[in-house]
Design a protein around this motif. Sequence first.
Motif, PDB file in Angstrom:
ATOM      1  N   UNK A  58      18.353 -15.111   4.643  1.00 26.41           N
ATOM      2  CA  UNK A  58      19.252 -13.972   4.400  1.00 26.41           C
ATOM      3  C   UNK A  58      20.232 -14.311   3.287  1.00 26.41           C
ATOM      4  N   UNK A  59      20.815 -15.493   3.333  1.00 20.20           N
ATOM      5  CA  UNK A  59      21.773 -15.908   2.300  1.00 20.20           C
ATOM      6  C   UNK A  59      21.098 -16.042   0.937  1.00 20.20           C
ATOM      7  N   UNK A  60      19.910 -16.643   0.905  1.00 21.05           N
ATOM      8  CA  UNK A  60      19.194 -16.844  -0.359  1.00 21.05           C
ATOM      9  C   UNK A  60      18.831 -15.521  -1.023  1.00 21.05           C
ATOM     10  N   UNK A  61      18.556 -14.514  -0.214  1.00 24.03           N
ATOM     11  CA  UNK A  61      18.101 -13.230  -0.743  1.00 24.03           C
ATOM     12  C   UNK A  61      19.218 -12.187  -0.808  1.00 24.03           C
ATOM     13  N   UNK A  62      20.454 -12.622  -0.572  1.00 23.45           N
ATOM     14  CA  UNK A  62      21.591 -11.703  -0.597  1.00 23.45           C
ATOM     15  C   UNK A  62      21.649 -10.969  -1.943  1.00 23.45           C
ATOM     16  N   UNK A  63      21.792  -9.657  -1.877  1.00 22.76           N
ATOM     17  CA  UNK A  63      21.872  -8.844  -3.090  1.00 22.76           C
ATOM     18  C   UNK A  63      20.534  -8.357  -3.601  1.00 22.76           C
ATOM     19  N   UNK A  64      19.446  -8.841  -3.038  1.00 17.89           N
ATOM     20  CA  UNK A  64      18.100  -8.413  -3.435  1.00 17.89           C
ATOM     21  C   UNK A  64      17.552  -7.478  -2.358  1.00 17.89           C
ATOM     22  N   UNK A  65      17.101  -6.326  -2.760  1.00 14.20           N
ATOM     23  CA  UNK A  65      16.439  -5.421  -1.829  1.00 14.20           C
ATOM     24  C   UNK A  65      15.002  -5.916  -1.707  1.00 14.20           C
ATOM     25  N   UNK A  66      14.702  -6.607  -0.633  1.00 14.62           N
ATOM     26  CA  UNK A  66      13.399  -7.271  -0.489  1.00 14.62           C
ATOM     27  C   UNK A  66      12.316  -6.250  -0.178  1.00 14.62           C
ATOM     28  N   UNK A  67      11.476  -6.020  -1.148  1.00 11.60           N
ATOM     29  CA  UNK A  67      10.288  -5.204  -0.975  1.00 11.60           C
ATOM     30  C   UNK A  67      10.498  -3.712  -0.925  1.00 11.60           C
ATOM     31  N   UNK A  68      11.589  -3.271  -0.378  1.00 12.55           N
ATOM     32  CA  UNK A  68      11.793  -1.839  -0.110  1.00 12.55           C
ATOM     33  C   UNK A  68      11.516  -0.995  -1.360  1.00 12.55           C
ATOM     34  N   UNK A  69      10.616  -0.012  -1.172  1.00  8.55           N
ATOM     35  CA  UNK A  69      10.265   0.891  -2.256  1.00  8.55           C
ATOM     36  C   UNK A  69       9.058   0.458  -3.071  1.00  8.55           C
ATOM     37  N   UNK A  70       8.622  -0.787  -2.915  1.00 16.03           N
ATOM     38  CA  UNK A  70       7.419  -1.217  -3.630  1.00 16.03           C
ATOM     39  C   UNK A  70       6.234  -0.388  -3.158  1.00 16.03           C
ATOM     40  N   UNK A  71       5.360  -0.040  -4.080  1.00 16.37           N
ATOM     41  CA  UNK A  71       4.131   0.664  -3.747  1.00 16.37           C
ATOM     42  C   UNK A  71       3.001  -0.351  -3.689  1.00 16.37           C
ATOM     43  N   UNK A  72       2.248  -0.313  -2.596  1.00 17.52           N
ATOM     44  CA  UNK A  72       1.115  -1.218  -2.416  1.00 17.52           C
ATOM     45  C   UNK A  72      -0.170  -0.408  -2.350  1.00 17.52           C
ATOM     46  N   UNK A  73      -1.187  -0.898  -3.032  1.00 13.70           N
ATOM     47  CA  UNK A  73      -2.511  -0.290  -2.977  1.00 13.70           C
ATOM     48  C   UNK A  73      -3.458  -1.306  -2.342  1.00 13.70           C
ATOM     49  N   UNK A  74      -3.941  -0.982  -1.158  1.00  6.94           N
ATOM     50  CA  UNK A  74      -4.900  -1.836  -0.469  1.00  6.94           C
ATOM     51  C   UNK A  74      -6.277  -1.266  -0.764  1.00  6.94           C
ATOM     52  N   UNK A  75      -7.070  -2.030  -1.523  1.00  2.00           N
ATOM     53  CA  UNK A  75      -8.315  -1.505  -2.069  1.00  2.00           C
ATOM     54  C   UNK A  75      -9.560  -2.309  -1.735  1.00  2.00           C
ATOM     55  N   UNK A  76      -9.409  -3.443  -1.059  1.00  2.00           N
ATOM     56  CA  UNK A  76     -10.585  -4.265  -0.789  1.00  2.00           C
ATOM     57  C   UNK A  76     -10.393  -5.067   0.483  1.00  2.00           C
ATOM     58  N   UNK A  77     -11.474  -5.671   0.947  1.00  3.83           N
ATOM     59  CA  UNK A  77     -11.463  -6.485   2.160  1.00  3.83           C
ATOM     60  C   UNK A  77     -11.760  -7.920   1.747  1.00  3.83           C
ATOM     61  N   UNK A  78     -11.108  -8.870   2.379  1.00  3.92           N
ATOM     62  CA  UNK A  78     -11.354 -10.268   2.066  1.00  3.92           C
ATOM     63  C   UNK A  78     -11.365 -11.126   3.316  1.00  3.92           C
ATOM     64  N   UNK A  79     -11.783 -12.373   3.111  1.00  5.15           N
ATOM     65  CA  UNK A  79     -11.830 -13.360   4.190  1.00  5.15           C
ATOM     66  C   UNK A  79     -11.255 -14.666   3.682  1.00  5.15           C
ATOM     67  N   UNK A  80     -10.527 -15.352   4.560  1.00  7.02           N
ATOM     68  CA  UNK A  80     -10.129 -16.722   4.309  1.00  7.02           C
ATOM     69  C   UNK A  80     -10.965 -17.607   5.225  1.00  7.02           C
ATOM     70  N   UNK A  81     -11.118 -18.860   4.845  1.00 12.10           N
ATOM     71  CA  UNK A  81     -11.837 -19.813   5.682  1.00 12.10           C
ATOM     72  C   UNK A  81     -11.195 -19.831   7.065  1.00 12.10           C
ATOM     73  N   UNK A  82     -12.012 -19.853   8.076  1.00  9.18           N
ATOM     74  CA  UNK A  82     -11.515 -19.882   9.439  1.00  9.18           C
ATOM     75  C   UNK A  82     -11.643 -18.529  10.122  1.00  9.18           C
ATOM     76  N   UNK A  83     -12.408 -17.627   9.547  1.00 10.41           N
ATOM     77  CA  UNK A  83     -12.698 -16.311  10.137  1.00 10.41           C
ATOM     78  C   UNK A  83     -11.513 -15.355  10.075  1.00 10.41           C
ATOM     79  N   UNK A  84     -10.644 -15.530   9.082  1.00  4.32           N
ATOM     80  CA  UNK A  84      -9.500 -14.650   8.891  1.00  4.32           C
ATOM     81  C   UNK A  84      -9.941 -13.470   8.020  1.00  4.32           C
ATOM     82  N   UNK A  85      -9.720 -12.262   8.521  1.00  6.83           N
ATOM     83  CA  UNK A  85     -10.122 -11.035   7.826  1.00  6.83           C
ATOM     84  C   UNK A  85      -8.873 -10.267   7.421  1.00  6.83           C
TER      85      UNK A  85
END
Length: 171
Positions: A58-85
């Motif tokens: 919280x202190x390190x990020x003071x004054x920064x609006x973290x993420x709020x308002x960012x637009x994200x486009x989720x367009x694909x599916x992926x996997x990490x080793x270990x069966x993470x989807x």
Amino acid sequence: MVAALELYLDVDATRRVRALWRALEAEGIPTLASLLNDKHRPHVSLAAARTLEPSTIVEALDGLTVGRGLTLELNFVGQFVGRVLWLGVTPTASLLAHHADVHARLAAAGVETWELYQPGRWVPHCTVSMRVPNPQMAQAVRRCLEILPLHATVTGAAVADHANGIDVPLT
């Protein structure tokens, strides 16, 4: 244990991801919905580590609006080793710049995060499952593709360590 700086999605995107989790659970595929008794909510992690001290973040990020308002486009599916989807977030210039700014502030405060979440290594994603059974992976991927593309707006952020009951919202 895993602690993360999580970005939360708008109501519609959250509803759609939760519907995906329910569909997969109904097919016997475990998702974040059943991990830690439904403490998770759909999110994209900007940083992760074994532990994160909420007051330091919280202190390190003071004054920064973290993420709020960012637009994200989720367009694909992926996997990490270990069966993470996961659902993949297209890495836009604004998202990558925000991610780099967050990490610069965390580093300046002496916060260490896992290398895979560092700028230049990070793969922006929304985890669906940490442990898809191998025989059901193709079925799970097909189910994920049914909800894509998914447009989301970040509506909030928090420092979270669900195994230890930590969920501290950021402004």
